[in-house]
Design an enzyme around this catalytic site. Structure first.
Site, PDB file in Angstrom:
ATOM      1  CE  LYS A 132       0.688   1.911   3.405  1.00 13.84           C
ATOM      2  NZ  LYS A 132       1.974   2.473   3.975  1.00 13.84           N
ATOM      3  CE1 TYR A 219      -1.415  -0.058   7.697  1.00 15.45           C
ATOM      4  CE2 TYR A 219      -0.300   2.009   7.224  1.00 15.45           C
ATOM      5  CZ  TYR A 219      -0.304   0.628   7.258  1.00 15.45           C
ATOM      6  OH  TYR A 219       0.811  -0.069   6.854  1.00 15.45           O
TER       7      TYR A 219
HETATM    8  P1  NAD Z   1      12.453   1.732   1.833  1.00 17.69           P
HETATM    9  O1  NAD Z   1      12.838   3.069   1.284  1.00 17.69           O
HETATM   10  O2  NAD Z   1      13.085   1.301   3.092  1.00 17.69           O
HETATM   11  O3  NAD Z   1      12.695   0.609   0.747  1.00 17.69           O
HETATM   12  C1  NAD Z   1      12.508   0.820  -0.625  1.00 17.69           C
HETATM   13  C2  NAD Z   1      13.531   0.025  -1.412  1.00 17.69           C
HETATM   14  O4  NAD Z   1      13.393   0.390  -2.783  1.00 17.69           O
HETATM   15  C3  NAD Z   1      14.978   0.326  -1.020  1.00 17.69           C
HETATM   16  O5  NAD Z   1      15.693  -0.891  -0.912  1.00 17.69           O
HETATM   17  C4  NAD Z   1      15.527   1.137  -2.181  1.00 17.69           C
HETATM   18  O6  NAD Z   1      16.918   0.921  -2.418  1.00 17.69           O
HETATM   19  C5  NAD Z   1      14.699   0.616  -3.342  1.00 17.69           C
HETATM   20  N1  NAD Z   1      14.611   1.559  -4.454  1.00 17.69           N
HETATM   21  C6  NAD Z   1      14.724   1.190  -5.756  1.00 17.69           C
HETATM   22  N2  NAD Z   1      14.633   2.266  -6.552  1.00 17.69           N
HETATM   23  C7  NAD Z   1      14.463   3.326  -5.751  1.00 17.69           C
HETATM   24  C8  NAD Z   1      14.307   4.715  -6.006  1.00 17.69           C
HETATM   25  N3  NAD Z   1      14.294   5.218  -7.253  1.00 17.69           N
HETATM   26  N4  NAD Z   1      14.139   5.548  -4.952  1.00 17.69           N
HETATM   27  C9  NAD Z   1      14.132   5.048  -3.685  1.00 17.69           C
HETATM   28  N5  NAD Z   1      14.279   3.734  -3.388  1.00 17.69           N
HETATM   29  C10 NAD Z   1      14.445   2.879  -4.418  1.00 17.69           C
HETATM   30  O7  NAD Z   1      10.872   1.766   1.977  1.00 17.69           O
HETATM   31  P2  NAD Z   1       9.960   0.790   2.843  1.00 17.69           P
HETATM   32  O8  NAD Z   1       9.665   1.425   4.142  1.00 17.69           O
HETATM   33  O9  NAD Z   1      10.507  -0.558   2.822  1.00 17.69           O
HETATM   34  O10 NAD Z   1       8.593   0.864   2.013  1.00 17.69           O
HETATM   35  C11 NAD Z   1       8.435   0.171   0.783  1.00 17.69           C
HETATM   36  C12 NAD Z   1       6.940   0.038   0.477  1.00 17.69           C
HETATM   37  O11 NAD Z   1       6.314  -0.691   1.523  1.00 17.69           O
HETATM   38  C13 NAD Z   1       6.193   1.350   0.378  1.00 17.69           C
HETATM   39  O12 NAD Z   1       5.220   1.255  -0.616  1.00 17.69           O
HETATM   40  C14 NAD Z   1       5.502   1.494   1.719  1.00 17.69           C
HETATM   41  O13 NAD Z   1       4.290   2.223   1.670  1.00 17.69           O
HETATM   42  C15 NAD Z   1       5.235   0.057   2.060  1.00 17.69           C
HETATM   43  N6  NAD Z   1       5.184  -0.175   3.516  1.00 17.69           N
HETATM   44  C16 NAD Z   1       4.147  -0.872   4.021  1.00 17.69           C
HETATM   45  C17 NAD Z   1       4.093  -1.147   5.372  1.00 17.69           C
HETATM   46  C18 NAD Z   1       2.984  -1.985   5.911  1.00 17.69           C
HETATM   47  O14 NAD Z   1       2.837  -2.071   7.133  1.00 17.69           O
HETATM   48  N7  NAD Z   1       2.193  -2.646   5.075  1.00 17.69           N
HETATM   49  C19 NAD Z   1       5.084  -0.675   6.211  1.00 17.69           C
HETATM   50  C20 NAD Z   1       6.165   0.031   5.661  1.00 17.69           C
HETATM   51  C21 NAD Z   1       6.213   0.268   4.299  1.00 17.69           C
END
Ligand code: NAD
Length: 387
Positions: A132, A219
């Site tokens: 999401k 949420y």
């Molecule tokens: P994050 O920034 O920690 O991870 C994103 C990953 O994408 C990184 O490894 C990064 O290197 C990679 N990436 C590839 N291309 C990129 C670019 N152009 N710019 C930035 N990063 C790039 O983020 P996250 O917290 O892991 O979140 C990822 C997804 O998960 C999001 O959509 C977020 O909304 C979702 N999320 C959901 C929950 C949940 O409880 N369901 C919790 C946290 C995050």
């Protein structure tokens, strides 16, 4: 006061009737012992929750990782006992089409990348579980849905609270009618954003994320809808942003909204990247009040009824990520109905856009009759785990 929120009690109230909704049209992979999942993006959520979560799965298994950082990806693969052939980069991602080990692709990338990587996975013939918010624009969300239809593959949005026991218990209690009519649902979903954390840097970029509303507020928007099990007809919202705070040069800080529902219930919500971490909801019904505070954390959630903890042996903390990965695995194997549909993701996108539109117009009412009706109620089909 301790209420009976056991499965038996609420199934008895009629919510079990929907236990056999249509299993999607995509061909069911019956006979597969486990379903292979490729995780795309090795950021915070993947490393801290999703990959560790596979050890609690019974239907899903980690089959591959996709990352722009080969060194990290190979280290994770080795730790997880994956073959080096199961490591993909974004450049050779489309090669997953010929990997029979991968059945489902789990998109865990920044929001603005969800549409592209979802559509590429669907074109490669894989089912998709997408984090999401589903996308950053309604157009992208619609293209994702069209791609899933064309490919005849499942597209599920990772709404983990649809599988979280306390949220399910709250839904079931409300569906039972025991508390009378629901009058008000209030949600508070926010935290402090930290621009020095790369995970938050893209969240503070409007084009890449959408800010607190799409990160945390979603949420509350989704929660009000699953608690009431109906869709709002009208939304009004306000926003407040301190432009001198460098975090909010590009995104709105605080939104507060209210939504009117056909039953007469009203939902209120707020979200911010500048308040203490909170993910809570509260329901005021004719004969009682339910509070979930915290209500949507990864663990440690607490449900109280009129101030008294709802404690039944039926409500047990689980690994929400394992449960949702198992759920899509079971959907793919034809053993479970799709719950968190892509259309559900699109509905939230539309409602969040309505919140933004209303706030931009100083709180003007925005009609939200988009014709969506949730096909399957999570409360009717997702079991509370046994103690
Ligand atoms: P994050 O920034 O920690 O991870 C994103 C990953 O994408 C990184 O490894 C990064 O290197 C990679 N990436 C590839 N291309 C990129 C670019 N152009 N710019 C930035 N990063 C790039 O983020 P996250 O917290 O892991 O979140 C990822 C997804 O998960 C999001 O959509 C977020 O909304 C979702 N999320 C959901 C929950 C949940 O409880 N369901 C919790 C946290 C995050």
């Amino acid at each position: 006061m301790t209420m009976d929120v056991s499965r038996r009690g609420l199934i008895g109230a009629g919510v079990g009737a929907a236990l056999l909704p249509s299993v999607a049209k995509a061909q069911a992979m019956t006979g597969k012992a486990t379903v292979g999942v490729a995780v795309v993006g090795l950021g915070k959520l993947s490393l801290n929750q999703i990959i560790p979560g596979f050890r609690n799965c019974r239907s899903a298994r980690l089959a591959a990782v996709v990352s722009g950082h080969p060194e990290k990806a190979h280290r994770i693969a080795e730790e997880q006992k994956l073959s080096p052939r199961s490591v993909y980069t974004y450049a050779d991602y489309d090669r997953i089409a010929s990997d029979p080990n991968i059945d489902v692709v789990y998109i865990v990338l920044p929001n603005f990348m969800h549409a592209e990587y979802t559509i590429r996975a669907l074109k490669a013939g894989k089912h998709v579980l997408c984090e999401k918010p589903m996308a950053t624009t309604i157009g992208d969300a619609e293209r994702m849905i069209a791609a899933a239809r064309t490919a005849n593959r499942h597209l599920m949005i990772a709404y983990r609270c649809h599988y979280e026991p306390l949220n399910l218990a709250g839904m079931r209690l409300l569906r039972s009618g025991e508390l009378g009519k629901t009058r008000v649902v209030s949600t508070v979903m926010g935290r402090q954003a930290d621009p020095s954390d790369p995970s938050d840097a893209w969240r503070l970029d409007m084009m890449k994320s959408g800010g607190a509303l799409t990160d945390m507020g979603i949420y509350g928007v989704n929660g009000a809808r699953y608690l009431l099990n109906e869709e709002p007809t009208e939304i009004q919202a306000w926003s407040q942003t301190d432009k001198s705070d460098p975090r909010f040069r590009d995104v709105v800080d605080l939104y507060s909204w209210q939504a009117r529902f056909p039953s007469g219930a009203i939902a209120t919500g707020s979200t911010s990247f500048n308040y203490a971490a909170t993910m809570s909801w509260e329901v005021q019904s004719e004969n009682g009040k339910i509070t979930a505070d915290p209500g949507c954390f990864y663990s440690g959630n607490r449900l109280t009824l009129g101030g008294t903890k709802v404690a039944t042996p039926e409500i047990r903390e689980i690994d929400q990520f394992a449960r949702e990965m198992d759920w899509i695995a079971d959907v793919v194997r034809g053993k479970a109905p799709m719950v968190s549909t892509a259309e559900e993701g699109l509905q939230d996108m539309r409602l969040m856009m309505a919140i933004m539109e209303s706030a931009a117009k100083g709180g003007a009412s925005v009609a939200t009759n988009y014709g969506f009706r949730r096909p399957v109620d999570p409360a009717a089909v997702v079991d509370l785990p046994k103690a």
